[in-house]
Design an enzyme around this catalytic site. Structure first.
Site, mmCIF file in Angstrom:
data_model
loop_
_atom_site.group_PDB
_atom_site.id
_atom_site.type_symbol
_atom_site.label_atom_id
_atom_site.label_comp_id
_atom_site.label_asym_id
_atom_site.label_seq_id
_atom_site.Cartn_x
_atom_site.Cartn_y
_atom_site.Cartn_z
ATOM 1 C CG ASP A 147 -0.287 -0.197 2.531
ATOM 2 O OD1 ASP A 147 0.748 -0.900 2.578
ATOM 3 O OD2 ASP A 147 -0.788 0.336 3.546
ATOM 4 C CD GLU B 218 3.362 -1.179 7.538
ATOM 5 O OE1 GLU B 218 3.691 -1.116 8.745
ATOM 6 O OE2 GLU B 218 3.439 -0.188 6.772
ATOM 7 C CD GLU B 219 2.709 3.132 5.265
ATOM 8 O OE1 GLU B 219 2.683 3.562 6.446
ATOM 9 O OE2 GLU B 219 3.755 3.035 4.605
ATOM 10 C CG HIS C 176 5.896 7.862 6.088
ATOM 11 N ND1 HIS C 176 4.880 7.698 7.002
ATOM 12 C CD2 HIS C 176 6.232 6.605 5.697
ATOM 13 C CE1 HIS C 176 4.621 6.395 7.152
ATOM 14 N NE2 HIS C 176 5.444 5.729 6.361
#
Length: 394
Positions: free
Chosen positions: A80, A139-140, A363
């Site tokens: 993701d 996962e995020e 990020h």
């Protein structure tokens, strides 16, 4: 125990590996929305003749069945993206989706695991056991691994291995130390209720802005004064919403934050203390407090046997100089959910290279990877599976 054919296959498929990663990077999909990525993975595995099943709503579980009996090793790659705007507009493979970007390297993980699967499938008749391939969504938001486990990803798996590409490490380095690797990551919210009113008549009000501010300024002492300083812990308030206009004293205040640590006892202690601080600060001012504390990911603690096998495998595959000892991070990783089902380890593969401008933090809108790291990750996936299945302990 390194398999020469795996190394040859990874080198042979390297251009495809890079193109796969770039495809995923151009077409990022957010957590639980990875429909195109899932469909592509299914088609890719089908073309290789690897049995698979799609999980709901997204994700794929596949198994390479070895030609000889043995145990089953699991390999996980997440897929993701994030709600981050790509700042690397000049890249030919920059994100084509406004406000969405693979800013953490999951595009690389998916590509590496596909090529690792292709290499392992080439030698499947030699495999003394099976390889479970886990292409994980979400996962995020720390819910994908739980969903995959519930849908059978770890059924029959004896050992599990995962990789995270890591821009804070030099390209090609591999770190997998026994013990703590990623911290547990929890979410808390605090809602304070006071009594609103006119900004010119404060004596008739209970100012929720003052209450919330006092809490934010004082709650750090939970870590600095109630936790053993030899036990790492972080408490961060990341969001505060209070008030409606300049001359209205706020009646309500809302706070969001996160707690990170490695020890479950410390985790429980901070949760208890945080609730007490909120309630007592509110009481000082005559307000009330409501605290919600949500346990997110567990800490990732690498099994000693598995971690040492990763180190041995990396050393034999890439040379002793590839071994790197990265200190544990307070970042969270839901890979821990798989390790609740079977022993395993989680490795970091360096992709940071200032000469290629790939040293940016995960990020960040300029995050990118040195694509030379892709072959390292893909081979490490495959060579670890081969080594585990051939180990006497396995």
């Amino acid at each position: 125990m390194i398999h020469a054919k795996i190394k040859e296959a990874i080198q042979k498929y390297n251009e495809e590996l890079i193109e796969l990663r770039r495809k995923f990077h151009r077409e990022p999909e957010l957590s639980w929305e990875e429909y195109k990525t899932t469909a592509f993975i299914c088609e890719y595995l089908e073309n290789l003749g690897i049995p698979y099943r799609k999980t709901e709503p997204t994700g794929v579980i596949a198994t390479i069945k070895g030609g000889k009996p043995g145990k089953t090793v699991g390999l996980r790659g997440d897929m993701d993206a994030l709600t981050v705007e790509e700042l690397n507009k000049e890249l030919p493979y920059a994100s084509q989706e406004d406000g969405k970007m693979h800013a953490c390297g999951h595009d690389a993980h998916t590509a590496m695991l596909l090529i690792a699967a292709k290499a392992l499938n080439d030698i499947k008749e030699e495999l003394p056991g099976n390889v479970r391939l886990i292409y994980q969504p979400a996962e995020e938001v720390a819910t994908g691994a739980k969903g995959m486990v519930k849908q059978g990803a770890m059924d029959g798996v004896d050992n599990v291995f995962g990789i995270h590409i890591w821009s804070q490490m030099p390209t090609g380095k591999v770190s997998c130390n026994p013990g703590p690797s990623f911290a547990s990551a929890d979410l808390f919210t605090v809602t304070f209720k006071g009594r609103g009113g006119h900004g010119a008549i404060p004596q008739a009000c209970i100012d929720a802005a003052v209450v919330a501010s006092s809490f934010v300024m004082n709650v750090q002492s939970v870590v600095s004064r109630t936790v053993d300083p030899q036990q790492p812990a972080v408490l961060t308030v990341g969001k505060m919403v209070v008030g409606t206009r300049f001359n209205v004293i706020a009646e309500n205040a809302y706070i969001e934050g996160t707690v990170r640590c490695f020890d479950p006892a410390v985790r429980d202690h901070i949760e208890t203390q945080l609730k007490q601080y909120a309630e007592q600060v509110a009481a000082i001012y005559g307000a009330t407090a409501k605290v919600d504390y949500v346990h997110g990911t567990q800490a990732v603690n690498n099994d000693e046997y598995s971690a040492k096998l990763v180190q041995k495998t990396a050393s034999e595959a890439f040379g002793e100089e590839a071994i790197y000892f990265e200190k544990p991070t307070m970042g969270g990783e839901d890979f821990s959910e798989y390790m609740m089902e079977a022993p395993g380890s989680f490795a970091l593969v360096g992709c940071g290279n200032p000469e290629k401008d790939t040293q940016w933090a995960h990020h960040h809108g300029k995050f990118n990877i040195d694509e030379d790291a892709l072959a390292t990750g893909a081979e490490l996936y495959a060579q670890y599976a081969w080594a585990y299945l051939n180990e006497k302990k396995a």
